[in-house]
Scaffold this motif. Structure first.
Motif, PDB file in Angstrom:
ATOM      1  N   ARG A 100       0.833  -1.192   0.000  1.00  0.00           N
ATOM      2  CA  ARG A 100       0.000   0.000   0.000  1.00  0.00           C
ATOM      3  C   ARG A 100       0.872   1.247   0.000  1.00  0.00           C
ATOM      4  N   THR A 101       0.812   1.999  -1.088  1.00  0.00           N
ATOM      5  CA  THR A 101       1.493   3.286  -1.168  1.00  0.00           C
ATOM      6  C   THR A 101       0.579   4.248  -1.908  1.00  0.00           C
ATOM      7  N   CYS A 102       0.921   5.516  -1.871  1.00  0.00           N
ATOM      8  CA  CYS A 102       0.121   6.517  -2.578  1.00  0.00           C
ATOM      9  C   CYS A 102       0.646   6.774  -3.983  1.00  0.00           C
ATOM     10  N   SER A 103       1.475   5.879  -4.493  1.00  0.00           N
ATOM     11  CA  SER A 103       1.940   5.987  -5.873  1.00  0.00           C
ATOM     12  C   SER A 103       1.381   4.819  -6.669  1.00  0.00           C
ATOM     13  N   GLY A 104       1.333   4.973  -7.974  1.00  0.00           N
ATOM     14  CA  GLY A 104       0.835   3.903  -8.818  1.00  0.00           C
ATOM     15  C   GLY A 104      -0.557   4.131  -9.364  1.00  0.00           C
ATOM     16  N   MET A 105      -1.143   5.309  -9.083  1.00  0.00           N
ATOM     17  CA  MET A 105      -2.476   5.587  -9.611  1.00  0.00           C
ATOM     18  C   MET A 105      -2.478   5.503 -11.130  1.00  0.00           C
ATOM     19  N   GLU A 106      -1.395   5.956 -11.772  1.00  0.00           N
ATOM     20  CA  GLU A 106      -1.337   5.956 -13.229  1.00  0.00           C
ATOM     21  C   GLU A 106      -1.439   4.557 -13.817  1.00  0.00           C
ATOM     22  N   SER A 107      -0.965   3.550 -13.068  1.00  0.00           N
ATOM     23  CA  SER A 107      -1.063   2.166 -13.537  1.00  0.00           C
ATOM     24  C   SER A 107      -2.338   1.503 -13.055  1.00  0.00           C
ATOM     25  N   PHE A 108      -2.517   1.456 -11.734  1.00  0.00           N
ATOM     26  CA  PHE A 108      -3.595   0.668 -11.153  1.00  0.00           C
ATOM     27  C   PHE A 108      -4.987   1.241 -11.404  1.00  0.00           C
ATOM     28  N   LEU A 109      -5.102   2.554 -11.489  1.00  0.00           N
ATOM     29  CA  LEU A 109      -6.429   3.166 -11.620  1.00  0.00           C
ATOM     30  C   LEU A 109      -6.720   3.716 -13.013  1.00  0.00           C
ATOM     31  N   THR A 110      -5.791   4.428 -13.614  1.00  0.00           N
ATOM     32  CA  THR A 110      -6.074   5.006 -14.935  1.00  0.00           C
ATOM     33  C   THR A 110      -5.513   4.175 -16.075  1.00  0.00           C
ATOM     34  N   HIS A 111      -4.768   3.111 -15.742  1.00  0.00           N
ATOM     35  CA  HIS A 111      -4.225   2.199 -16.762  1.00  0.00           C
ATOM     36  C   HIS A 111      -3.412   2.959 -17.812  1.00  0.00           C
ATOM     37  N   HIS A 112      -2.597   3.886 -17.327  1.00  0.00           N
ATOM     38  CA  HIS A 112      -1.783   4.745 -18.198  1.00  0.00           C
ATOM     39  C   HIS A 112      -2.638   5.460 -19.241  1.00  0.00           C
ATOM     40  N   GLY A 113      -3.822   5.836 -18.818  1.00  0.00           N
ATOM     41  CA  GLY A 113      -4.706   6.635 -19.662  1.00  0.00           C
ATOM     42  C   GLY A 113      -5.681   5.824 -20.500  1.00  0.00           C
ATOM     43  N   LEU A 114      -5.516   4.512 -20.572  1.00  0.00           N
ATOM     44  CA  LEU A 114      -6.379   3.701 -21.436  1.00  0.00           C
ATOM     45  C   LEU A 114      -7.835   3.740 -20.974  1.00  0.00           C
ATOM     46  N   ARG A 115      -8.060   3.879 -19.676  1.00  0.00           N
ATOM     47  CA  ARG A 115      -9.435   3.928 -19.172  1.00  0.00           C
ATOM     48  C   ARG A 115     -10.155   5.203 -19.592  1.00  0.00           C
ATOM     49  N   LEU A 116      -9.398   6.197 -20.029  1.00  0.00           N
ATOM     50  CA  LEU A 116      -9.994   7.459 -20.454  1.00  0.00           C
ATOM     51  C   LEU A 116     -10.458   7.416 -21.908  1.00  0.00           C
ATOM     52  N   LEU A 117     -10.070   6.380 -22.635  1.00  0.00           N
ATOM     53  CA  LEU A 117     -10.358   6.296 -24.059  1.00  0.00           C
ATOM     54  C   LEU A 117     -11.658   5.528 -24.308  1.00  0.00           C
ATOM     55  N   ASP A 118     -12.293   5.812 -25.436  1.00  0.00           N
ATOM     56  CA  ASP A 118     -13.560   5.171 -25.775  1.00  0.00           C
ATOM     57  C   ASP A 118     -13.361   3.684 -26.085  1.00  0.00           C
ATOM     58  N   PHE A 119     -14.459   2.942 -26.011  1.00  0.00           N
ATOM     59  CA  PHE A 119     -14.394   1.495 -26.194  1.00  0.00           C
ATOM     60  C   PHE A 119     -13.764   1.076 -27.523  1.00  0.00           C
TER      61      PHE A 119
END
Length: 316
Positions: A100-119
């Motif tokens: 557990r750390t406060c780093s890694g949001m870009e990988s674990f949550l936003t998937h390096h931006g892929l989650r922001l892109l359309d299907f």
């Protein structure tokens, strides 16, 4: 006494607010940002300016111990989001057997931006080969393998110590070794051998040269793919500590022939921030672009990345 009372009644923290790249961006003007990124959406331009304002605020050398009032940088709503995101991040890290750390949001949550892109853009990635440049501990590779069904992930990590940590997490997550290859190479603008001082961890950079350092083979992505007869490259993710422009110059053939989706970090220096976007535009690829901070608002002004995808995917 005033200082003590102020600390007690406000939300003060010592956690890193932004990466220590302020010296790289001092002197960048708003006019320069507006001129370079004038054809991007307004939110992209806003995020670039927000990143520059945050990263340039920190005094040099204060990255790990700067004491700040969070309300000076975040709205009340963003502070609530930080708490919610922190809990979600911890849950995701636990799933992948990461601490557990406060780093890694870009990988674990936003998937390096892929989650922001359309299907249609995300679906385009299926069964393709992924280039994971700057694998570090393997968090990005694990997310790609779980969510995007790649044919294979090629994870480039020149640091032996980081590769060993990555192997540990791949084993813990029971990853099929046929689905990923840890490539002990650097990616650059030309094929060469460099010597660098290895600093294990997330900030390990091939820009840190040392005469008595460790010899590392650097190849262009074009050379690597030609040698491997590698096609169907559907994703290039690159977070390589300031060498993003070098990697890009060595990948033009792969990009033109494969038309991959790209997630390229542009937060390390001005060369990346301005040069990567200008180069891609110069190549006339017929791509769509946007820029986002993939770790906002946790930890804060971090992980500014350029997302790029083929324009033809928008019509599917």
């Amino acid at each position: 006494m005033k200082i003590i009372v102020n600390v007690m009644i406000h939300e003060w923290q010592m956690a890193p607010l932004a990466p220590c790249f302020g010296d790289e961006f001092h002197g960048v003007s708003e006019e320069e940002v507006n001129s370079t990124f004038h054809d991007l959406d307004s939110e992209s331009v806003s995020q670039i300016k927000k990143y520059l304002k945050g990263v340039c605020f920190l005094p040099a050398g204060s990255h790990d111990f700067f004491f700040y009032n969070t309300r000076k940088f975040f709205t009340s709503e963003e502070l609530k989001q930080r708490n919610m995101i922190r809990k979600e991040l911890f849950r995701e890290q636990k799933k992948y057997h990461f601490p557990r750390t406060c780093s890694g949001m870009e990988s674990f949550l936003t998937h390096h931006g892929l989650r922001l892109l359309d299907f249609p853009v995300r679906d385009y990635l299926r069964d393709g080969n992924f280039i994971d440049a700057g694998c570090c501990f393997g968090d990005s590779a694990l997310v790609f393998l779980k969510h995007y069904a790649p044919g294979k992930v090629y994870s480039f990590e020149p640091s032996e110590s980081n590769r060993n940590v990555c192997k540990k997490y791949l084993k813990r997550n029971k990853i099929n070794p046929e689905k990923i290859e840890l490539v002990p190479l650097g990616l650059g603008a030309e094929n060469e051998t460099i010597f660098f001082h290895e600093t294990p961890g997330e900030s390990n950079s091939l820009l840190t040269h040392a005469e008595n350092g460790i010899p590392i083979t650097v190849k262009t992505l074009d050379t690597f793919c030609t040698e491997r007869n590698l096609s169907r490259v559907k994703l290039i993710k690159a977070d390589i500590e300031g060498m993003g422009m070098d990697m890009l110059h060595g990948a033009e053939k792969v990009i033109r022939e494969n038309r991959p989706v790209m997630s390229l970090s542009i937060y390390h220096n001005k060369k990346e921030l301005f040069g990567i976007y200008q180069t891609l535009q110069k190549w006339n690829l017929n791509y769509h672009y946007m820029v986002r901070m993939l770790a906002w608002p946790l930890p804060g002004f971090a992980e500014l990345s350029l997302l790029a995808w083929p324009a033809e995917l928008e019509s599917k």
